[in-house]
Design an enzyme around this catalytic site. Structure first.
Site, PDB file in Angstrom:
ATOM      1  N   GLU A 304      -7.313 -24.968 -42.103  1.00 52.97           N
ATOM      2  CA  GLU A 304      -6.650 -24.941 -40.799  1.00 52.97           C
ATOM      3  C   GLU A 304      -7.462 -24.172 -39.764  1.00 52.97           C
ATOM      4  O   GLU A 304      -6.921 -23.373 -38.992  1.00 52.97           O
ATOM      5  CB  GLU A 304      -5.244 -24.332 -40.930  1.00 52.97           C
ATOM      6  CG  GLU A 304      -4.337 -25.176 -41.816  1.00 52.97           C
ATOM      7  CD  GLU A 304      -2.923 -24.602 -41.990  1.00 52.97           C
ATOM      8  OE1 GLU A 304      -2.752 -23.393 -41.817  1.00 52.97           O
ATOM      9  OE2 GLU A 304      -2.020 -25.386 -42.304  1.00 52.97           O
ATOM     10  N   ASP A 383       3.405 -28.210 -48.298  1.00 53.05           N
ATOM     11  CA  ASP A 383       3.563 -26.908 -47.634  1.00 53.05           C
ATOM     12  C   ASP A 383       5.025 -26.513 -47.510  1.00 53.05           C
ATOM     13  O   ASP A 383       5.616 -26.679 -46.442  1.00 53.05           O
ATOM     14  CB  ASP A 383       2.908 -26.964 -46.247  1.00 53.05           C
ATOM     15  CG  ASP A 383       2.924 -25.590 -45.564  1.00 53.05           C
ATOM     16  OD1 ASP A 383       3.285 -24.592 -46.208  1.00 53.05           O
ATOM     17  OD2 ASP A 383       2.555 -25.537 -44.378  1.00 53.05           O
ATOM     18  N   GLU A 411      10.376 -21.105 -44.063  1.00 58.29           N
ATOM     19  CA  GLU A 411       9.673 -21.735 -42.942  1.00 58.29           C
ATOM     20  C   GLU A 411      10.166 -23.154 -42.665  1.00 58.29           C
ATOM     21  O   GLU A 411      10.381 -23.527 -41.520  1.00 58.29           O
ATOM     22  CB  GLU A 411       8.159 -21.750 -43.231  1.00 58.29           C
ATOM     23  CG  GLU A 411       7.355 -22.471 -42.168  1.00 58.29           C
ATOM     24  CD  GLU A 411       5.855 -22.433 -42.440  1.00 58.29           C
ATOM     25  OE1 GLU A 411       5.444 -21.787 -43.431  1.00 58.29           O
ATOM     26  OE2 GLU A 411       5.102 -23.046 -41.673  1.00 58.29           O
TER      27      GLU A 411
END
Lengths: 834, 834
Positions: A304, A383, A411
Site C-alpha cells: 500500500e 482484509d 474496521e
C-alpha cells in the site's frame, strides 16, 4: 492526590449497589459483591505477602488489595516479609521454594500460574505462583476474576499457562495524536508529534492487557513515522515503556524500512548493504540503552505504498533477518506483516487476485526467516472482512513462526458503532483445519507451534483504543479485546464461555443480565454480516474510504483488488483453479477441493470462490438474489430487536453505560436499515430481479425530503444513488436555517415519525420538528460520524414517537446548519403507532 | 435554544427506564410509564383545546402537553379553537358554557376544578374546568397526577376545591442572595442586592407551587430590608411577579414597619400618624402600578429586635389595619405575624414564659383587625420545635382570619440533612380540637373559617428553597413542601396517603419503592424526635445559633425564653395554672385541664407543661431519665436502619438521587449518634442517675483522638463538653498536616473503623488513614456543614469497612487542614466486622 482517586472510588462503593460507570474499568471493575455472596469468601486470609520486590510483583500485590477491597469491602494487610499468619502469598516458584523448600508445586508452563491452598509453617496460605513474575501477576488476575464471577475459591488447585508465546496488540497511532482506523478519540500515547505528558491511560491500558495475559504492544501506526526511533524521541519512548513495565507489557514500535535513507543520511535502505545494517545496529543499541526490555519492531513493507526490500530485489526474508539479527542480541522480536500486495492491480484481468498475494510471496520464503521473526498474517486473505476463509499462508509457512492478526477495532465490522462480537468468527478461524501435509493442522495449533514443530508464534490484535473513557467508544466493543486475550491464552475456550465470562465481569452476575447480553453478543456477528455483505461477498462497504457504510461499486474497478465482480447477470469472484484465479489451489487438497466445487462450498463463502448468476439456487433452495433481500430484512429486524433486549436490563446495569449502549444500539438499528435499503436497491436494479415480497424500493410510509415543500433547502444528489432514499437528499446552505414542509394526507391517529438526517464529522446542526406550528421535537446532530458528506456513512435516524396527526396537518422540519454540516435530510417516515 | 431543553429531556426518555435525575423536577417528573400501563390511557384524546387566552391557561395547556409527552410518549395536538374531534378541553366554566350552553357542570368552589368526560358536539371530550383560570391549571395538575400514579381516568367525574383561600409560602431570602435558615444554596430571587438576571428557577418554583395549589409567595426575609419597596427596586420586583404569574402565584413581600423613618425621610413610623399612612399609601400605589396583581405584605414587628407599633404605644391591629386599608383598595392582603415576644425575658423569674406571648398580645385584639388582615401564627407557642402543643391563640382569635405557619425548611428538625417528614405532626396539629366555646373546633376548621364563621384564613409555609438543583438539599425534604400544599388544599388527607402520593410521583409506582419510602417517611418524625428532644422538652439544640446539633444548656439562662429548666433534680417547664406560668390556662377548659394534670398530660408533652424529677415514672412505668436514655439509643438505631432500607431500592431509583439520598442518610445516622451521646451524657452527669444498661459514657470500641500519639495535632476542649467524645477533640494548625497514631491492642481479625471528624463550613480538609504505613482510605471534608467550629454541629462520621488488624498494628490518621478547617478529629471507633 491523584494517585488515590481510584482507591477512593472503590472505598465508596458498597455491597451490590449500581453506580454510574464510564466503562474505563472495563472488565476490571471489582464491583461490590452482594453481602450474601461475600460470605462465600469469609475465609479469605487477611494478609497478602509478596516474596521479592519488582514492579510487576508490586502490581500484583496492589491489584490483589484493590480487587478484594472493591469486591469484598476488605483491605488486605500488605506484608513485605513472609507473614506469620494465614495469608495470600504471591511469589515466583524459585522464591517460594527458598522459603518453603519442601512445598510440592506442579509443573507450570512459561508465564503460566498455579493457584493453590497449602500449609506453610503451620498457616493455611493461598499461593499464587509462577516460573516468572509475569505469571504471578496473571495468577492474581485469574484469582480475582474467579471472585468477581462468584466462583468458589476453596480447595483451589489450578494450573494455567498460555497457548503461545506471542500475545500482542498493535495500535495504529500517529505521532500527531490521530489514530488510523481509530474510532474512540485521540491517541493515549501521542499528541502534537510527541509522547503525551499524562500517561495515566497508558498505565491503565497496560493493566487491562495484563489482565488477559497480553504481554506486548506496538504503539504506532504500521505506516510508521521514522522519527519514532530517532535519538531525540527515545527518552519519550522510554516513558511509555516505564508505564507498561509494571504490567509486564513489552513495548514495540513500527518502523519504516526506508529510515536509513529518510532519516539516516544514507543513499539507500537496501537490507543487503552493510551501511544499512550498521545503521540499524546503532539504532537498536540506542533503543535498548533507554529501554532494556524493549519488545521489538513491526514492519509493513512493500504494501500500500510503503517502501520495501523489493525496491532492491531483496525478499521480505532479507529485510526481516537483517533487523532480527540486531534485535536478537537484546532479546527482541521482529514482526513482519504478510499483508503485502499490489494495490495497483488491473481489475480487467480476471486472473488477477489480491487474495493470492500473501501465499505467492511468503510461501517460497518458508525456512528462510530467523527464529525471532514472526510473520504476522491477517486472518483472511483480503482484509478483516465480515466473512473470509482462513488465509492459506498459515498452512504454507511450516518452518516459520506465524501470528494471526485480528481486528479488535472492527474496521470492517461496524467500527464500534455496531455491536459485533467477533469470537464466534475467530473461533471458526482458530478451529479451522487446514489439513496441511495430509494431517490435521488446526490454525490454533499452527500458531502454538504444535502442528509444524516451530517454537511457536501466536496472536496479534489491532486494537486502537483511544482517549474516550470507555476505550473503544462502545462498551460492548471491549468484549472483543477481552475475547482476543482469552483466546490467545487458551484458544480452546468456547465463544459462549468467553461471552459469559466477559458479561459477568463487565455487567455483573445477575442471570438475566448474563443471558440477555450473552445472547446479544453471540448472534451479533451473523446479524451484522446479514445486513451488510452475506454469502462471502466480503463487504459491500466503501473500501476506498470509510469502510463503514454501504457502497457496492467501491469494490469494483479499482486497483486495490477488493472485488466482488457484480454485474447484471451475477456476482462473485471466481477463485477456482478450474476457471478462476486459482486461489483455491493455495489450500491443501481436501480444503481446496471443498472450496473449488459449487456443490461443496459452504453458502457463506459461495461468492468468495465462485461467480454465479442471481438466480442461482443456494443449498436452501432459495435464489441467490432473494436470499440477499431476505437476509438484509431479517438482519435489520434483528438489529432493531437489540433495543428491546437491552431495555429489559433497566435497573440491572448502571445508568451511564445503560444509556450509552442504548444510544449505540439505536444508531445501529437505524444504520442497518440504511444498509438494507442500499444493498437491496442496488441489486434489484442491477439484477432486474424483483424482491418476491415486494419490499425493496417500496416505502409507502416514507416522504422523500426532496419532494417536500422546501424553503432554503435545495435538493442534492447522493452518491452512490442507492445510499439515499430516492437517490437524493436536501441540503441547507443558509446559515439562518431552512425548512421542509409536508402536508399529511393519511387518516387521523397516533403516529411515530422517523427523520433520516445526516450527521457529519464536522458541525452540530440543529433540527426542530413542528406540526401545525406546534413544537414537537428538537435535536442536535452531534454524533460526529466519520463522514464528510451526506450519504450512507452519515445517515442517522431520529425516532419521534406518539405524534397526533390528521389529514391536512402541516409537518415542518427546521434545519439550522453548522460549519460544513448542512442540516441535511433524506426522508421522513410516518408509521401508525403500535 | 434554552427553552427547549426540558422538552428534549422528556423526548429522550422512553418507557419505564431509569435515568439519572437531579431532583429539580421534584414530583412533576412525568417519568415514562411502562408500556403495559400506557395501554390504560390509549383512549386519551389526541388534541388539547384551550378556550380563552391567558398566561395561566397557556401554562395549563403546555403542562398538559408536557405531562402526556413525558408519561405516555405522545405529543398532543394543540388547538386554539374548539376542536372538531375528541379532545381534552381546558376552559373556565363561563367560556365553556359559551360554547356548550347546555352542558351540566357541577358546582365548584373557588379555585377548585371539575374533571369529567362529556359529549360536546358529538365528540367525547375530557373537560378540565373551574370558575377561574387558576382552577383550570390546578385541574390539569390533578389530571396529570392521576396518570402519573397510574390511576384510571375513564368515567372521570371529580370535583375538588381548596379548604381555605390562603395557601401561601414564605421565603426568608435576603437581597444579598443569602437565605436566613436556608440550607440549600443561595436565593433563587436575589443576588448582590438585586434581583437575579436569570429567573428560570423562579418560574420552575412557581410551577411546583401551582401543582399543589399554592397561590402566593412572599419572597424576602421577614427581617426585611426596606429597600425592597423603593421605587428603584420595583421594576425588579415586577420581573419576579412576571415569572410567577403564569402559574397563578401572587407575589408578596415582607416589609419593615419602620420604613417611613428609615427610607421615607419621616421622623416617625407611628401608624397613627397621617404622614406615615400617606407614605404607605404612595408606596402601595407605586407597587400596584408595576404589579397589578400584587399579593400583599408580610409583617414581622415588635419581635426579636424588629421595631413595631409598641414603640408608639400602638397595637398590632393599629399597624396592620393602617397597611391593610391601602392594600385592600387594590385587592391585597396583609399578613401580620403573631410571632411577637420579648426576647429579653428574665430567666430567673419562674413565672416568665415566652409561650404565653402570642395569646397575651393578640387575644385582646380579636375583632379589631380588618378583614384583609391575616394573623400568621406558628403552629406551636414557641418556634417550630420537634414537638409542641398547638398554639392556643388559634382558639383565641374568633373574629379574626388566621393562618398557620409551618416550617417546610425543617429549621429545628434536621435542616434537610435529617430525614423528617412532618405530615404526621402537622396532621396532629390540624386535627387537634381546641374545644373553644364548648364546641368542637378543630384547627383545620378554624383556618378554613368554619369554626368561628370568618371568611377564612389558611396556610403559610416557610420553605426557603435555594439554587441547589433539588431545591431543598435533601430530595426527601421536598415531601414536606408537597405535603404542605396537599394539606392546605385538603387537610382531611391522611399522612400516609400523602406519603404514598408523593412517593409515587417522585420515585415511581413500584410497590417495593412505595412501601419502603412511605414507611421511612412516616416514622421519621418520631425517630428524629427520639434521638433529639423527647417528651415535649422541645429541643435540646443550640437555640442561640445553628438550631442543628445538640446543646442542652443553650436553652437555659438566656433571654429568649426557650427554656427546659433542667437541673440536678429534674427537668421541664411548669406551665400549669396551679404552680407554673399559667400557660395551660390559655386553652379552653377541657384542653387546659388535660395539660394541667400530671395524670392526663400525654407523655410526649410532659416536659412542656410540667417540671418533674428524673426519677418520675412515665405512664409506661419507666423512669423519665431511663426513658431519655432508651429512646435516644432506639432512635439512633432506627436512623441507622434507614441505610439498609434505602439500599434495598437499588435499581428502583435512579442512581443520582439514590446516591445523594444515601449520603444524607449516612450522615444522619452518624449525627444521630452524636445527638444520642451528647444528650445522654449530659443528663447522666446532671442527674447522677446512671443508665441501667450502662451504655452511656461507656464506649469500649472507641479511641479518643486526644489520647492518640499526636504529631502536629493539639488537643482542644470542645464546648459544650458533652458534644465531643471525652469532651475533647484534636486540631491541626500546621498547614503541611498532622498525624495521630494509635497502636491497636485487640485480637487479630477483620474490623470496621469509624473516624469521627469535623467538617466545617469553610475549607476542605483532607484525611488519610494508614495501617502500618499501608494506605487504607482517604476523604475530603467537603460537606460544608453550617458550623464554624468543631463541635456537634460539624461532627461527621467516616465509616471504613473491612480492615485487617492485629495486635501491635499502627493506625495512623493524617489530616491536612484547609483554610479555617483544621482537619479536626474527635475519636476513632473500631468494631469487629459483622
Amino acid at each position: 492526590m491523584k494517585r488515590y482517586v481510584c482507591l477512593i472510588c472503590l472505598l465508596c462503593a458498597t455491597a451490590g449497589v449500581l453506580r454510574a460507570e464510564t466503562g474505563q474499568d472495563a472488565w476490571l471493575r471489582y464491583a461490590p459483591l452482594k453481602n450474601s455472596v461475600r460470605a462465600k469468601y469469609a475465609s479469605l486470609p487477611a494478609a497478602v505477602g509478596v516474596i521479592g520486590n519488582s514492579a510487576v510483583l508490586n502490581s500484583a500485590r496492589a491489584e490483589m488489595i484493590r480487587g478484594v477491597r472493591g469486591m469484598l469491602g476488605r483491605t488486605l494487610r500488605s506484608e513485605n516479609e513472609f507473614p506469620r499468619e494465614s495469608a495470600i502469598i504471591l511469589a515466583t516458584v524459585d522464591s517460594l521454594k527458598s522459603i518453603a523448600p519442601n512445598l510440592i508445586i506442579p509443573e507450570i508452563g512459561k508465564e503460566g500460574f498455579w493457584l493453590g491452598g497449602v500449609n506453610i509453617r503451620g498457616n493455611l496460605c493461598l499461593v499464587v505462583t509462577s516460573p516468572d513474575e509475569r505469571g504471578v501477576l496473571y495468577g492474581v488476575f485469574g484469582l480475582l476474576s474467579r471472585i468477581a464471577r462468584e466462583e468458589d475459591i476453596k480447595l483451589l488447585h489450578e494450573t494455567q499457562f498460555p497457548s503461545a508465546p506471542i500475545r500482542w496488540v498493535d495500535q495504529w497511532d500517529n505521532l500527531n495524536g490521530t489514530i488510523e482506523r481509530g474510532y474512540s478519540g485521540p491517541s493515549i500515547f501521542f499528541e502534537n508529534d510527541n509522547v503525551r505528558a499524562d500517561l495515566s491511560r497508558v498505565s491503565e491500558y497496560g493493566r487491562l492487557l495484563a489482565s488477559v495475559g497480553i504481554n506486548g504492544c506496538t504503539i504506532n501506526n504500521v505506516n510508521a513515522n521514522p522519527r519514532v526511533i530517532q535519538d531525540e524521541f527515545l527518552p519519550q519512548l522510554a516513558r511509555i515503556a516505564n508505564a507498561f513495565r509494571p504490567w509486564g507489557v513489552r513495548l514495540g514500535v513500527s518502523i519504516d524500512l526506508s529510515s536509513p535513507q529518510k532519516i539516516g543520511g544514507l543513499d539507500t535502505f537496501d537490507p543487503a548493504d552493510p551501511r544499512v545494517s550498521e545503521w540499524w545496529k546503532k539504532r537498536v543499541e540506542a533503543i535498548y540503552r533507554y529501554i532494556p526490555d524493549f519488545g521489538g519492531f513491526t514492519v509493513k513493507a512493500d504494501s500500500e505504498g510503503r517502501l520495501g526490500p523489493s525496491q532492491y530485489g531483496r525478499t521480505p526474508a532479507d529485510a526481516a533477518n537483517m533487523l532480527a539479527r540486531e534485535l536478537r542480541l537484546h532479546g527482541g522480536i521482529l514482526f513482519y506483516r504478510a499483508f503485502v500486495y499490489d494495490h495497483n492491480l488491473d481489475w480487467r484481468n480476471p486472473k488477477n487476485d489480491r487474495a493470492r498475494a500473501a501465499y505467492d510471496i511468503f510461501h517460497p520464503l518458508d525456512g528462510k526467516f530467523d527464529d525471532n521473526v514472526i510473520i504476522q498474517i491477517k486472518h483472511g486473505p483480503i482484509d478483516f472482512q465480515a466473512r473470509e476463509p482462513v488465509s492459506p499462508i498459515f498452512g504454507g509457512l511450516q518452518k516459520t513462526r506465524t501470528a494471526v492478526e485480528l481486528p479488535v477495532m472492527q474496521e470492517y465490522t461496524g467500527q464500534q458503532r455496531h455491536l459485533c462480537f467477533l469470537m464466534p468468527y475467530w473461533k471458526n478461524i482458530l478451529d479451522f483445519d487446514l489439513q496441511s501435509n495430509g494431517a490435521s493442522t488446526l490454525v490454533k495449533n499452527i500458531l502454538a507451534g504444535k502442528s509444524f514443530g516451530t517454537s511457536g508464534g501466536g496472536y496479534v490484535a489491532v486494537v486502537n483504543v483511544g482517549l474516550e473513557p470507555n476505550w473503544l467508544g462502545h462498551p460492548m466493543g471491549m468484549a472483543n479485546l477481552f475475547g482476543f486475550g482469552r483466546l490467545a491464552w487458551n484458544p480452546d475456550l468456547a465463544a459462549d464461555d468467553i461471552a459469559d465470562e466477559w458479561t459477568r465481569l463487565t455487567f455483573g452476575t445477575e442471570q438475566k443480565t448474563v443471558l440477555t447480553i450473552s445472547n446479544m453478543l453471540l448472534r451479533s456477528w451473523e446479524v451484522y454480516e446479514s445486513y451488510t455483505g452475506p454469502l462471502g461477498a466480503q463487504t459491500f462497504t466503501d473500501i476506498l474510504g470509510s469502510h463503514f457504510g454501504p457502497n457496492v461499486e467501491a469494490s469494483e474497478r479499482n486497483g486495490w483488488g477488493q472485488w466482488h465482480r457484480a454485474d447484471q447477470n451475477g456476482i462473485g469472484m471466481d477463485r477456482t483453479v478450474a476457471t478462476g484465479t486459482g486461489f483455491s489451489g493455495q489450500y491443501a487438497l481436501p480444503v481446496g477441493a471443498l472450496y473449488e466445487s459449487l456443490q461443496t462450498v459452504p453458502d457463506n463463502l459461495l461468492l468468495f470462490f465462485h461467480h454465479v448468476p442471481y438466480t442461482y439456487r443456494l443449498h436452501s433452495g432459495k435464489t441467490l438474489i432473494q436470499h440477499i433481500y431476505d437476509v438484509h430484512y431479517e438482519g435489520t429486524q434483528r438489529a432493531e430487536e437489540y433495543i428491546d433486549q437491552w431495555r429489559s436490563l433497566e435497573g440491572f446495569v448502571d445508568e451511564q453505560r445503560f444509556w450509552q449502549i442504548l444510544g449505540r444500539l439505536e444508531f445501529q438499528a437505524g444504520h442497518a436499515r440504511v444498509w438494507r435499503d442500499a444493498i437491496c436497491n442496488y441489486f434489484q436494479k442491477i439484477s432486474g430481479v424483483r424482491d418476491e415480497l415486494n419490499r425493496v424500493g417500496n416505502y409507502p410510509d416514507r416522504v422523500e425530503a426532496e419532494g417536500m415543500q422546501l424553503n432554503g433547502y435545495t435538493s442534492v444528489a447522493i452518491t452512490p444513488w442507492e445510499n439515499a432514499s430516492g437517490g437524493k437528499g436536501i441540503d441547507c446552505a443558509v446559515s439562518q436555517g431552512c425548512t421542509a414542509v409536508y402536508r399529511f394526507d393519511r387518516g387521523a391517529g397516533w403516529y411515530d415519525m422517523d427523520v433520516e438526517y445526516y450527521d457529519l464529522n464536522d458541525g452540530e446542526s440543529n433540527f426542530r420538528v413542528r406540526v401545525n406550528g406546534q413544537f414537537i421535537d428538537e435535536w442536535v446532530a452531534n454524533n460526529h460520524l466519520t463522514a464528510r458528506k451526506p450519504g450512507a456513512d452519515s445517515s442517522s435516524r431520529r425516532r419521534i414517537k406518539g405524534v397526533a396527526l390528521r389529514p391536512g396537518d402541516e409537518i415542518k422540519i427546521e434545519g439550522i446548519p453548522d460549519r460544513d454540516e448542512h442540516a441535511g435530510l433524506d426522508f421522513i417516515g410516518i408509521y401508525a403507532s403500535k
